[in-house]
Design an enzyme around this catalytic site. Structure first.
Site, mmCIF file in Angstrom:
data_model
loop_
_atom_site.group_PDB
_atom_site.id
_atom_site.type_symbol
_atom_site.label_atom_id
_atom_site.label_comp_id
_atom_site.label_asym_id
_atom_site.label_seq_id
_atom_site.Cartn_x
_atom_site.Cartn_y
_atom_site.Cartn_z
ATOM 1 N N SER A 258 0.863 -1.175 0.000
ATOM 2 C CA SER A 258 0.000 0.000 0.000
ATOM 3 C C SER A 258 0.901 1.226 0.000
ATOM 4 C CB SER A 258 -0.890 -0.002 1.241
ATOM 5 O OG SER A 258 -0.118 0.374 2.368
ATOM 6 N N LYS A 259 0.265 2.387 0.010
ATOM 7 C CA LYS A 259 1.033 3.639 -0.055
ATOM 8 C C LYS A 259 2.011 3.789 1.109
ATOM 9 C CE LYS A 259 -1.276 6.482 -3.292
ATOM 10 N NZ LYS A 259 -2.694 6.802 -3.366
ATOM 11 N N ARG A 260 1.710 3.091 2.199
ATOM 12 C CA ARG A 260 2.622 3.159 3.354
ATOM 13 C C ARG A 260 4.030 2.716 2.983
ATOM 14 N NH1 ARG A 260 1.794 -0.821 6.828
ATOM 15 N NH2 ARG A 260 0.192 -1.714 5.489
ATOM 16 N N HIS A 261 4.114 1.836 1.988
ATOM 17 C CA HIS A 261 5.408 1.258 1.629
ATOM 18 C C HIS A 261 6.152 2.073 0.585
ATOM 19 C CE1 HIS A 261 2.932 -2.302 2.928
ATOM 20 N NE2 HIS A 261 3.966 -2.377 3.725
ATOM 21 N N GLY A 262 5.598 3.206 0.205
ATOM 22 C CA GLY A 262 6.204 4.009 -0.855
ATOM 23 C C GLY A 262 5.179 4.191 -1.957
#
Ligand code: GLU
Length: 491
Positions: A258-262
């Site tokens: 998800s966006k949390r990972h980049g």
């Protein structure tokens, strides 16, 4: 013999233009492309825009630009055409309705006029009995074709459902091996909604049949759709393709990406200083490898070695840091001239003007040292900007460096460099080392102020080369200007 054995293989990627091209779709596209190229087959880009409220043409542009940037050329599809029209599902609603009609007439589908509340009740009943949600949503005994048509023609709103035959579905997945779905797990899915629009299951399956797709390689999140597509394909009298379900993408914490990972949009990498061959190389490793420790390889090499049966089952980890590292490997591997051209492009865009002959020469002098130090193309302009613009000091760098013996170092360097006849890296180094010795200054104390004076920052390409890349007059003026500023702020 299946279609896959009789002719060229035909593969497709079918993104929905409801957002920027996602790296999950990019990885799927890449595997389809690699396999098509490996087998000398056809790669198709189809646009799944049945959801007209959420689809947007600017995302189609983003998809096209993204695939082109990566060098995933396609033989048929959006933007390039081919024997099957526009390759946009929104242009084929009549075809999907006709397919649904055929199935209705054959008794393989039925009108369903049940209300949302009724269906919800059936779902809840199934849930209470720990059965799959669609367990009780089956063909009602009174679902007669003629009666259904009359009600539909009279304006009653209902959906058209596929009538599953109540037997298990088995298939061989190129990645997962033998797969079996029990009848309970396959619901009587909707094919046409009450507004007449087709669902993904219907549109995708009809397209795969009409476009004579031989291999469907797509994300594992769609695995549970596959038995439905197989039954639908059979009911429409066609042979189903070979399936390969690609492993999910995880972040480095082993959770769903998800966006949390980049950034998860390809666009972010396209605009964020990444080289297409590096991104291609990295993405091809998300679930596949060359079978050796060799992680750095080009498109042709990958296409020669790729096989869907060699794709791993377990989730693949997307590590943005590793991608950046790999980009650095590609930056350093560029031929010197190629890097200079890249650097010229970066700085010209940054400055908003072209470089003249002399400026290019000076940039070329410094370029090899920059090339060794950057990972992303976006780091190039900031590293060499000082060559072409007036210095603006980073306040933090100034405060850190411009104190203590800085004034003395600047004055002595100014003296020595003004008198220097040999304005080369070697000449400059010799002069400044003599200054350090005469003033009793360490390299850090003596040279950092000069670096800040000429580049504005305490981080820059190596100092002697950086000075040599500036005209002597400009370098001396910058040192003098820093001296004056220091004298003003000190007093
Ligand atoms: N439009 C679907 C998606 O974006 C395509 C799925 C498929 O490959 O069948 O995931």
């Amino acid at each position: 013999m299946s279609a896959a054995e009789t002719g060229a293989v035909r593969l497709r990627i079918a993104p929905s233009p409801t957002g920027h091209l996602h790296i999950g779709n990019v990885r799927a596209a890449l595997f389809n492309w690699l396999y098509a190229r490996r087998r000398g087959g056809v790669f198709i880009v189809r646009i799944d825009d049945t959801d007209q409220a959420r689809s947007d043409d600017r995302y189609i542009d983003d998809i096209i630009e993204g695939f082109r940037w990566l060098g995933l050329d396609w033989d048929e599809g959006i933007g390039v055409g081919g024997p099957h029209g526009t390759y946009r599902q929104s242009d084929r609603f009549d075809r999907y309705r006709a397919a649904a009609e055929t199935l209705l007439e054959a008794g393989r589908a039925y009108y369903d006029f049940r209300s949302a509340e009724e269906l919800e009740k059936l779902r809840r009943q199934a849930q209470a009995e720990r059965k799959p949600p669609g367990y009780y949503i089956r063909r009602p005994p009174d679902a007669d074709f003629e009666a259904g048509r009359r009600r539909a023609e009279a304006g009653e709103r209902g959906v058209i459902r596929f009538s599953t035959p109540g037997r298990p579905v088995e298939f061989t997945d190129l990645v997962r091996g033998e797969v079996r779905f029990e009848p309970d797990a396959i619901d009587d899915f909707v094919m046409l909604r009450s507004d007449g629009s087709p669902t993904y299951h219907l549109a995708s399956t009809v397209d795969d049949i009409d476009y004579r797709i031989t291999h469907v390689a797509r994300g594992e999140d769609l695995l549970s759709s596959t038995p439905k597509h197989i039954l639908l394909t059979e009911a429409l009298g066609a042979e189903w393709p070979v399936y390969a379900h690609l492993p999910l993408l995880f972040g480095t914490d082993r959770r769903k990406l998800s966006k949390r990972h980049g950034d998860t949009a390809l666009r972010a990498y396209r605009e964020g200083g990444y080289l297409a061959p590096a991104v291609f190389n990295y993405m091809s490793l998300l679930g596949w490898s060359m079978g050796s420790d060799d992680e750095i390889f080009g498109r042709e090499e990958a296409a020669a070695a790729f096989d869907l049966t060699a794709v791993q089952k377990s989730p693949a980890v997307f590590d943005a840091e590793k991608l950046a590292w790999m980009n650095g490997v590609y930056m350093r591997a560029m031929a010197g001239g190629e890097f200079v051209d890249l650097a010229v492009g970066c700085i010209e865009q940054d400055l908003g003007r072209g470089l003249d002959e002399d400026e290019r020469r000076r940039l070329a002098g410094l370029a090899p040292l920059v090339q060794e130090r950057v990972k992303l193309t976006t780091e190039v302009a900031p590293a060499v900007r000082f060559l072409f613009t007036d210095v603006s000091y980073e306040e933090r760098a100034w405060r850190k460096v411009m104190k203590g013996e800085a004034a003395r170092a600047l004055e002595a360097a100014h003296e020595a460099l003004r008198a220097l006849e040999d304005w080369t890296t070697a000449g400059i180094e010799q002069a400044l080392r003599a200054v350090l010795a005469a003033e009793g200054l360490s390299a850090r104390k003596g040279l950092q102020p000069i670096r800040v004076a000429i580049t504005g920052s305490n981080i820059s390409p190596p100092l002697f080369e950086s000075l040599a890349a500036l005209p002597q007059g400009a370098a001396i003026d910058r040192i003098a200007a820093a001296s004056e500023r220091l004298a003003r702020t000190d007093s």
